[in-house]
Every structure is written in structure tokens, then in C-alpha cells.
Design an enzyme around this catalytic site. Sequence first.
Site, short mmCIF file in Angstrom:
data_model
loop_
_atom_site.label_atom_id
_atom_site.label_comp_id
_atom_site.label_asym_id
_atom_site.label_seq_id
_atom_site.Cartn_x
_atom_site.Cartn_y
_atom_site.Cartn_z
N VAL A 109 -43.43 25.12 1.01
CA VAL A 109 -44.03 23.44 0.87
C VAL A 109 -45.52 24.55 -0.05
O VAL A 109 -45.95 25.21 0.19
CB VAL A 109 -44.38 23.45 1.70
CG1 VAL A 109 -45.04 21.23 0.76
CG2 VAL A 109 -43.23 21.97 2.77
N GLN A 166 -40.64 37.09 10.12
CA GLN A 166 -40.29 35.78 11.07
C GLN A 166 -39.41 35.26 11.92
O GLN A 166 -38.30 35.32 12.61
CB GLN A 166 -41.27 34.80 11.16
CG GLN A 166 -41.61 34.00 12.47
CD GLN A 166 -42.65 33.14 13.16
OE1 GLN A 166 -43.97 33.51 13.54
NE2 GLN A 166 -42.80 31.75 12.51
N HIS A 218 -45.61 22.23 7.96
CA HIS A 218 -45.01 21.89 9.60
C HIS A 218 -44.39 20.54 8.59
O HIS A 218 -43.09 19.86 9.61
CB HIS A 218 -46.46 22.12 10.23
CG HIS A 218 -47.23 23.26 11.05
ND1 HIS A 218 -48.55 23.69 10.24
CD2 HIS A 218 -46.70 24.13 11.13
CE1 HIS A 218 -48.70 24.60 10.95
NE2 HIS A 218 -47.25 25.00 11.35
N ASP A 261 -42.84 32.03 6.27
CA ASP A 261 -42.92 34.21 7.37
C ASP A 261 -41.71 34.07 6.78
O ASP A 261 -40.75 33.83 8.00
CB ASP A 261 -43.69 33.02 8.23
CG ASP A 261 -44.70 31.61 8.11
OD1 ASP A 261 -45.99 32.80 7.54
OD2 ASP A 261 -44.78 31.29 9.37
#
Length: 235
Positions: A181, A158, A42, A155
Amino acid sequence: MELHGVKIVESPDDMRAWSFEQRCSGRTIGFVPTMGALHEGHASLMRAAARGNDAAVASIFVNPTQFAPHEDFNRYPRTFDADCRLSEEIGMQVVYAPTAASMYPEGYATYVNIERVSQGLCGRSRPVFFRGVATVVTKLFNAVLPHRAYFGQKDAQQCAVIKRMARDLDMGIEIVEMPIVREPDGLATSGGGRCAFRVRFSMRVISSNPANGTRRGSWMPCVQARRRWTLTMLR
Ligand code: PAF
């Protein structure tokens, strides 16, 4: 309201009002949607949003509509305090943390369904997942009014769903895909608690599907998650 120096916004109307002001003064907005329990994956998205725009917003909302009834929504890790601290350190101006009641009030009845790209792969074992993701991301976009939104290639399906949705619905938002990452062991970075959640979910997939045609290939994420879980526990 502020927490650890970052502005917290809790309702779609307040979020839109803030974003509208930014846009009116010619500032661009970068957006990172999350369900919290923030980790380095994130953080890399948030740094890109803060670097590439005049203002940056992260959302933290554990979205009930992307969980099936057996998927432990209540046990999803919640680390709001630490998440706000990290957001401030990275330079996000706002953490948008809407309440469930403001997102899905009594009588809520509207869902976004992306055909084809939502089917197969994860969509096969989690039939409500992408409908829930597309719905909540649309609602978050409508409140945050971003110029750019950042998603991790980890993802991959997604990302494909969101890109298709943004294009098909003429959202006018640039969807920026960021590289995975990885940990030194090569697996994609994921928070410890989040990993535990994924292992529990994977184990449920194993135990709920053995007789209904689960194919060998679809077990691989479970194997990876279990390996990661073991390594996390050994550290
Ligand atoms: O990737 C996630 O964390 C979630 O699916 C998202 C995009 C924040 C929607 O709830």
C-alpha cells in the site's frame, strides 16, 4: 476480556482453545501478525483476512527477540487502544496480545532459524532479526492455528522467510502475500511513529557501519526513510 467490542486474548493456551473451537465447528481462520502501531498497510491485510475467512485474528506483540540490543525495543511505538478500535471496525473477531512472559518464560531456549533466505539483504545488517521473526511467527501460528496468514510484500525478505518456513516445516498454512500500500508520494505506507522508529534505526545503521564495508546500495532504505520522515513532518 473485550476492548472497543473486540475480544482480547492474552495467553497461548486461551488463544488455542478459541481457535480449536472455531476449527471444530468448521470455521476457517485468517491471521494477521503485527507488532501494533497499525496503519493502512496492516488494515489492507486485515480486510483481506476478514473477507477471505469465517473468523479473523490479528496479533499485537512487540517481539523482543527480533531486536538487537542497540535497536530501541523500548521505544517502538505502542498504540494498543487505537489498534483495537481499528481491528473491531475492520471485523476482526480477536486481537491476540500475549504477554512477553507467556511468550518467553524464564529459561526460554528454542529458536527457529531459516538458512540462506535469511542471509544477505536485511539479514546482513540485522543478524538476529529473521531468527526472531521466524521464532515468534511459529509461536503465534501454534496458538492461532490459522488456515491462512497474511503478510505485506513491503517486507519482501520477511515474506520469503515465512513462506520457506511454512513449507519446510509442513505447517499446512497458506501464506498470502498482499500488495504494497503506497502513499501518494510512492513510498510504502508506514505509521508516523513507526517511521520515526525506522529513521532512528537507519541512522544507527549509518553511524555504526561506516568503517566496516557498508555498501552504497544498502543505504537506500535509510535515504527513503529520511525522505519520508521529512515529508511526514512537513504535513
Ligand atoms: O512485520 C512485523 O510487524 C513483524 O516482523 C512480525 C511479522 C509481526 C513478527 O513480529
